[in-house]
Design a protein around this motif. Structure first.
Motif, PDB file in Angstrom:
ATOM      1  N   SER A 253       0.640  -1.199   0.064  1.00 53.44           N
ATOM      2  CA  SER A 253      -0.033   0.007   0.023  1.00 53.44           C
ATOM      3  C   SER A 253       0.725   1.240   0.082  1.00 53.44           C
ATOM      4  CB  SER A 253      -0.917   0.006   1.256  1.00 53.44           C
ATOM      5  OG  SER A 253      -0.502   0.021   2.592  1.00 53.44           O
ATOM      6  N   ILE A 254       1.876   1.219  -0.806  1.00 59.06           N
ATOM      7  CA  ILE A 254       2.725   2.493  -0.865  1.00 59.06           C
ATOM      8  C   ILE A 254       3.199   2.941  -2.230  1.00 59.06           C
ATOM      9  CG2 ILE A 254       5.077   1.398  -0.826  1.00 59.06           C
ATOM     10  CD1 ILE A 254       3.803   4.583   1.204  1.00 59.06           C
TER      11      ILE A 254
ATOM     12  N   GLY B  43       0.735   2.371  -4.897  1.00 57.37           N
ATOM     13  CA  GLY B  43      -0.455   3.296  -5.501  1.00 57.37           C
ATOM     14  C   GLY B  43      -0.913   2.429  -6.599  1.00 57.37           C
TER      15      GLY B  43
ATOM     16  N   LYS C  81      -4.251  -4.099  -0.231  1.00 57.19           N
ATOM     17  CA  LYS C  81      -4.569  -3.698   1.135  1.00 57.19           C
ATOM     18  C   LYS C  81      -6.122  -4.399   1.673  1.00 57.19           C
ATOM     19  CE  LYS C  81      -4.481   0.352   4.028  1.00 57.19           C
ATOM     20  NZ  LYS C  81      -4.366   1.909   4.073  1.00 57.19           N
TER      21      LYS C  81
ATOM     22  N   LEU D 137       1.362  16.139   6.188  1.00 55.89           N
ATOM     23  CA  LEU D 137       1.457  14.690   6.028  1.00 55.89           C
ATOM     24  C   LEU D 137       0.247  14.126   5.469  1.00 55.89           C
ATOM     25  CD1 LEU D 137       3.714  13.165   8.918  1.00 55.89           C
ATOM     26  CD2 LEU D 137       4.063  12.779   6.557  1.00 55.89           C
TER      27      LEU D 137
ATOM     28  N   MET E 139       0.432  14.503   2.227  1.00 59.00           N
ATOM     29  CA  MET E 139       1.501  13.717   1.511  1.00 59.00           C
ATOM     30  C   MET E 139       1.470  12.073   1.351  1.00 59.00           C
ATOM     31  SD  MET E 139       4.079  15.414   0.214  1.00 59.00           S
ATOM     32  CE  MET E 139       5.083  14.823  -0.840  1.00 59.00           C
ATOM     33  N   ASN E 140       0.568  11.749   2.257  1.00 60.40           N
ATOM     34  CA  ASN E 140       0.437  10.220   2.466  1.00 60.40           C
ATOM     35  C   ASN E 140      -0.412   9.779   0.888  1.00 60.40           C
ATOM     36  OD1 ASN E 140       1.139   9.138   4.880  1.00 60.40           O
ATOM     37  ND2 ASN E 140      -0.367  10.283   5.997  1.00 60.40           N
ATOM     38  N   CYS E 141      -0.693  10.905   0.441  1.00 57.37           N
ATOM     39  CA  CYS E 141      -1.328  10.436  -0.986  1.00 57.37           C
ATOM     40  C   CYS E 141      -0.447   9.741  -1.761  1.00 57.37           C
ATOM     41  CB  CYS E 141      -2.122  11.639  -1.624  1.00 57.37           C
ATOM     42  SG  CYS E 141      -2.447  11.258  -3.336  1.00 57.37           S
ATOM     43  N   ILE E 142      -0.785   8.463  -2.246  1.00 57.47           N
ATOM     44  CA  ILE E 142      -0.035   7.829  -3.183  1.00 57.47           C
ATOM     45  C   ILE E 142      -0.351   7.812  -4.737  1.00 57.47           C
ATOM     46  CG2 ILE E 142       0.792   6.214  -1.107  1.00 57.47           C
ATOM     47  CD1 ILE E 142      -1.197   4.130  -2.305  1.00 57.47           C
ATOM     48  N   MET E 143      -1.394   8.818  -4.913  1.00 55.98           N
ATOM     49  CA  MET E 143      -1.845   8.699  -6.520  1.00 55.98           C
ATOM     50  C   MET E 143      -2.143   7.695  -6.944  1.00 55.98           C
ATOM     51  SD  MET E 143       0.727  11.624  -7.846  1.00 55.98           S
ATOM     52  CE  MET E 143       0.580  13.277  -7.209  1.00 55.98           C
ATOM     53  N   CYS E 144      -3.071   6.668  -6.432  1.00 53.64           N
ATOM     54  CA  CYS E 144      -3.537   5.435  -6.630  1.00 53.64           C
ATOM     55  C   CYS E 144      -4.800   5.952  -7.729  1.00 53.64           C
ATOM     56  CB  CYS E 144      -4.097   4.598  -5.426  1.00 53.64           C
ATOM     57  SG  CYS E 144      -5.319   5.231  -4.425  1.00 53.64           S
TER      58      CYS E 144
ATOM     59  N   PRO F 277      -7.670   5.016   0.337  1.00 54.42           N
ATOM     60  CA  PRO F 277      -6.838   3.889   1.270  1.00 54.42           C
ATOM     61  C   PRO F 277      -5.863   4.711   2.129  1.00 54.42           C
ATOM     62  CG  PRO F 277      -6.026   3.997  -1.189  1.00 54.42           C
ATOM     63  CD  PRO F 277      -7.365   4.993  -0.998  1.00 54.42           C
ATOM     64  N   LYS F 278      -5.753   5.822   1.964  1.00 46.99           N
ATOM     65  CA  LYS F 278      -4.603   6.635   2.791  1.00 46.99           C
ATOM     66  C   LYS F 278      -5.200   7.506   3.765  1.00 46.99           C
ATOM     67  CE  LYS F 278      -0.729   5.277   2.190  1.00 46.99           C
ATOM     68  NZ  LYS F 278      -0.245   4.131   2.851  1.00 46.99           N
TER      69      LYS F 278
ATOM     70  N   ARG G 229       5.323   5.183  -9.112  1.00 42.63           N
ATOM     71  CA  ARG G 229       5.327   3.907  -8.538  1.00 42.63           C
ATOM     72  C   ARG G 229       6.585   3.350  -8.346  1.00 42.63           C
ATOM     73  NH1 ARG G 229       0.439   5.454  -8.257  1.00 42.63           N
ATOM     74  NH2 ARG G 229      -0.931   5.340  -9.897  1.00 42.63           N
TER      75      ARG G 229
ATOM     76  N   ILE H 183       8.807  17.478   3.094  1.00 43.49           N
ATOM     77  CA  ILE H 183       8.421  18.061   4.412  1.00 43.49           C
ATOM     78  C   ILE H 183       9.002  17.397   5.404  1.00 43.49           C
ATOM     79  CG2 ILE H 183       6.282  18.769   3.455  1.00 43.49           C
ATOM     80  CD1 ILE H 183       5.049  16.341   4.586  1.00 43.49           C
TER      81      ILE H 183
ATOM     82  N   ILE I  23       7.461   7.379   6.036  1.00 45.77           N
ATOM     83  CA  ILE I  23       7.237   7.504   4.506  1.00 45.77           C
ATOM     84  C   ILE I  23       8.322   8.367   3.772  1.00 45.77           C
ATOM     85  CG2 ILE I  23       4.815   7.084   4.547  1.00 45.77           C
ATOM     86  CD1 ILE I  23       4.474   9.972   3.924  1.00 45.77           C
TER      87      ILE I  23
ATOM     88  N   HIS J  34       8.094  11.545  -4.426  1.00 52.31           N
ATOM     89  CA  HIS J  34       6.931  12.677  -4.973  1.00 52.31           C
ATOM     90  C   HIS J  34       7.604  14.076  -5.129  1.00 52.31           C
ATOM     91  CE1 HIS J  34       3.158  10.087  -4.883  1.00 52.31           C
ATOM     92  NE2 HIS J  34       4.038   9.266  -3.991  1.00 52.31           N
TER      93      HIS J  34
END
Lengths: 319, 559
Positions: A58-59, A61, A76, A143, A146-151, A216-217, B39, B100, B128, B135
């Motif tokens: 799950s990192i 995406g 996930k 964050l 920033m947690n977005c993984i562009m899935c 999912p994030k 990815r 960040i 992360i 990114h």
């Protein structure tokens, strides 16, 4: 455990090809994710099944798909969590994006949306040495986005994009928020103004919550959009029907204790916006015929003083 | 015809950092990548990036020595010196681009501790860090309007008069093969983790870059140096960052003892990764494990702390194991994680083949030697990604236009791929890959000996034969034919597996991650050397090369 997958297949590369469903039944490990099951299909049953996947954690995406009609990151999602008794799982490609083959969709739309929000830091000046000084709270706050993984799950299930492909979309707007909230960025006001004024910008979200549900994030793109609306208004952007709508809603409930729907419609359009008002006329007429027309003189709540008190309390707290 | 000054293969941190530098220097730069840039597997780096920031009292020599000791003295010390000296600027530049990073009370960058180091000099973004850096570099690529060939798979390199002058690549979305010419090619295609099963690595980590360079004549160096990470989840092998131990987590055996006391009393859980992995495996082998695992215990760190600083770890533990780290210890075991070995380069990213540069995990500079310190891989990518691009600027200037033979390469590749598609039913890619990969882990694991390594090599040869005679691509279509891509990847993986096994058999000592139960001592007299493997007509040709020692003489390694 036994799993039954019903997978949507489509290969536009073949002349005359039409989408169809293919069913696979297989025995998977009890802890299997849906991705594990699909990989098992690909490796053991059917090598022609196309999908994207990579990290399994799950990192990256890659593996956004629709499971039983809802976008999910399949790495996930454990089989047992959605189909504990071997119920059939319907696996389809994500929505609102062109299908390349089977479960693979084109990412072009998604990244074109991202590009619309100038997705990079624009500081007023960059320190020659060392770092920008910023509080840990302000960085940790970012964050969330920033947690977005562009899935692309949010874009897949966005109900606005379904009818309006010009909407910037939840993922790109969450990305925009990451810059409007970054204390190092020097273009906050310009960014907010652009997002406010632009066709397809922050006011085109209908607050349906789908993006929040499927992310999912936990980026909760809709919440980010709402924060940008607040920020845009506070920065003086009051030229949109979205703002007028909000303002009318606020004043109507404050005054009457109830919503004045007729006024809301006209306020949102703007009293001098003749073309928009003419657009509304047929809707009003239809509503009238069906007996759904709201009264011209609004109903008032019996205990509207209580509501006024509430307003005053909240407004007082905000000051 | 596609033409560039600099073509970078791979869009992870090394590739994107190099690309930004190429564009800044006015090179007509493009990146070609088999997956979309965001990815890339750089995403999976969790814990942080090391840098001795000299403007706040740290010393580059401290980081260099820790790195060299971590490498068990196999790293080239001149290269390590460059990395340690440039680290601070490299990390601060990323911050100024927009990463960040977590902060301290004073609003400047905050740190955590990482393994093999006593100084807290690891900069981080929650758990992360790799993703946050990747990114941001992608943002920079968008800002600079970088050209990216997305979802294009490189099948071979074009060579002219001994120099690399481009690539042949498959556009996965259309199934068409193309020649892309370039004055310089920079390999930044990542590691080869899928050669082993299990592995923390993403499914895309198939050693394509290593094999492509090797086939073009560049030697692979120290391929036997495979890092087993001490904390990978039971069964699935998914990574749990060293940041957990960096922030104070314990490792416990079945008796509830913090067993690292026995193996590394000074550094405890934060000894080098090879040391911790061997300790865990010893506990497991001697019957003090729990179903092949030991326990990682974070409970004493508290819920708020875990959610603030290790949020992604909690997510992984809950989602994949159903374990709440604040309430229960999580079972972990050593798992294949990283390859220290790779394409031999100097500190400017130059390989032995003109026109071919390399950086990142696929390269071996060598700064990691026999064991990489946690949080040094991200540093490696940005320092040497940048340096390789800078060097390529000079090189590109020396290259004029030349007669093109890319058409003949293109025709040959078209035939090769068509032949692969035309094969009669035989073995599926997954069958051969799994047999190879499981055997690589068994033979060349945390512990290894002559017999186990010989078995691994024999199995690789057997699988190569099986591949050449019977690989079968079931999907005959053009559009997004992943079945074909997997077969091509396996071809690359078999090359990597062979070099790993050959390197392992070459090294007659134990050093860092290469621990032989039949030769348990480090032998500086004979083996302060790199192992090299070249492609030749007769298979793998081997050689050795002396390690560069500057100011740090090898001493006994104790943690």
């Amino acid at each position: 455990m036994q799993t039954n997958l019903k997978v949507k297949r489509f290969n536009p590369g073949e002349p005359g090809a039409q989408p169809y469903f293919q069913e696979y039944s297989l025995d998977v490990h009890p802890d299997s994710t849906i991705l594990d099951a699909l990989i098992q299909v690909r490796e053991e049953v059917d090598g022609t099944l196309a999908m994207r996947c990579s990290c399994r954690a799950s990192i990256c995406g890659s593996c956004g798909m629709r499971v039983n009609g809802r976008a999910r990151l399949v790495c996930k999602t454990r089989v047992e969590a959605v189909a504990p008794n071997g119920e059939q799982l319907v696996i389809e490609p994500m929505g609102n994006q062109r299908v390349v083959k089977d479960l693979v969709v084109s990412l072009d739309t998604f990244f074109d949306q991202i590009k619309r929000v100038d997705p990079f830091l624009k500081p007023d000046s960059v320190p020659e040495q060392g770092e920008f000084i910023a509080s840990n709270e302000s960085m940790t706050n970012l964050l969330i986005s920033m947690n977005c993984i562009m899935c692309g799950c949010c874009v897949s299930d966005c109900t606005v994009l379904e009818v309006d492909s010009n909407f910037i979309g939840p993922a790109a707007l969450a990305k925009a928020w990451r810059f409007t909230e970054d204390p190092r960025d020097g273009q906050r006001d310009e960014r907010l103004k652009k997002l406010n004024d632009e066709d397809g910008g922050i006011w085109d979200c209908t607050r349906c919550m789908q993006c929040v549900e499927v992310c999912p994030k936990d980026v909760a793109p809709m919440d980010r959009i709402m924060e940008m609306r607040d920020a845009a208004i506070k920065a003086g952007n009051r030229n949109t029907s979205g703002y007028h709508h909000t303002e009318s809603f606020y004043n109507s409930v404050k005054k009457n204790g109830r919503l004045d729907e007729t006024r809301l419609a006209i306020d949102s359009a703007g009293w001098t916006n003749i073309p928009r008002l003419l657009d509304l006329a047929p809707i009003g007429f239809k509503a009238l015929l069906k007996g759904k027309m709201p009264p011209v003189m609004p109903h008032k709540a019996e205990d509207k003083q209580k509501i006024k008190d509430l307003y005053e309390k909240v407004e007082g707290e905000q000051k | 015809m596609y033409e560039h000054d600099l073509l970078i293969i791979g869009a992870g941190l090394a590739g994107l950092r190099a690309a930004v530098e190429g564009v800044r220097n006015g090179l007509k730069t493009a990146v070609i990548t088999k997956v979309h840039p965001v990815r890339s597997h750089s995403n999976a780096a969790q814990g942080g990036i090391n840098a001795p920031l000299t403007d706040r009292g740290d010393e580059w020599e401290g980081h260099a020595l820790d790195t060299i000791k971590g490498s068990d003295y196999l790293a080239d010390q001149d290269a390590v010196e460059i990395m340690s000296r440039e680290a601070g600027d490299a990390v601060l530049e990323l911050e100024r681009m927009g990463v960040i990073f977590s902060r301290g009370e004073d609003g400047r960058l905050g740190t955590r501790r990482f393994g093999g180091q006593k100084v807290a000099r690891t900069y981080f973004v929650g758990a992360i860090t790799g993703s946050a850096m990747l990114h941001v570099l992608y943002e920079q690529a968008l800002k600079h309007g970088l050209q990216v060939y997305e979802e294009w798979f490189v099948t071979s390199l074009i060579k002219e008069e001994g120099a690399v002058r481009g690539v042949i690549a498959l556009d996965i979305k259309t199934g068409e093969l193309h020649a892309i010419r370039a004055k310089a090619v920079l390999m930044a295609a990542g590691g080869a983790g899928r050669v082993f099963e299990p592995s923390t690595n993403a499914l895309i980590c198939t050693g394509d870059g290593l094999s492509l360079a090797w086939r073009a004549g560049a030697p692979l160096m120290d391929m036997e140096m495979i890092q087993y990470h001490p904390t990978t989840l039971a069964r699935t092998g998914i990574l749990l960052s060293e940041a957990a131990r960096g922030e104070g987590a314990y490792l416990l055996n079945s008796e509830g003892d913090r067993f690292m006391q026995k193996y590394a009393p000074d550094y405890m859980e934060l000894a080098s990764r090879d040391v911790v992995s061997r300790a865990e495996q010893t506990e497991i082998n001697e019957g003090r494990g729990i179903e092949g695992n030991v326990l990682l215990d974070l409970r004493h760190l508290g819920r708020q702390f875990i959610e603030d600083r290790l949020g992604y770890l909690q997510e992984v533990a809950v989602e994949f194991m159903g374990i709440d780290l604040t309430e229960q210890p999580v079972p972990v075991r050593p798992g294949m994680h990283y390859i220290m070995g790779g394409i031999k380069t100097n500190a400017d990213g130059e390989t032995e083949v003109p026109g071919l540069f390399a950086a990142g995990e696929c390269a071996n500079v060598s700064v990691h030697g026999a064991n990489r310190l946690g949080a040094n891989s991200l540093l490696d990518t940005i320092v040497f990604g940048r340096r390789a691009a800078v060097k390529s600027v000079d090189y590109v200037k020396t290259i004029g236009e030349s007669g093109s033979n890319s058409e003949s390469y293109l025709e040959a590749e078209k035939k090769r791929l068509q032949a692969l598609l035309d094969r009669k039913p035989g073995h599926r890619t997954a069958v051969i890959r799994n047999e190879m990969a499981v055997n690589m882990t068994e033979g060349i694991g945390v512990f290894r000996d002559q017999a186990s390594m010989e078995r691994a090599l024999a199995k690789v040869h057997e699988m190569r034969k099986k591949y050449d005679e019977g690989i079968y691509v079931e999907d005959k279509g053009k559009v997004f034919n992943t079945d074909l891509v997997f077969a091509l990847e396996l071809d690359f993986m078999l090359d990597c597996a062979e070099s790993v096994a050959v390197g392992a058999l070459m090294r007659k000592e134990s050093r860092g991650a290469h621990f032989r139960t039949d030769m348990q001592d480090r032998d500086d007299e004979n083996w302060l050397k790199h192992t090299l493997s070249y492609k030749s007509e007769e298979g793998v040709r081997t050689d050795t090369l002396d390690v560069t020692i500057t100011q740090w003489q090898p001493v006994k390694r104790v943690y």
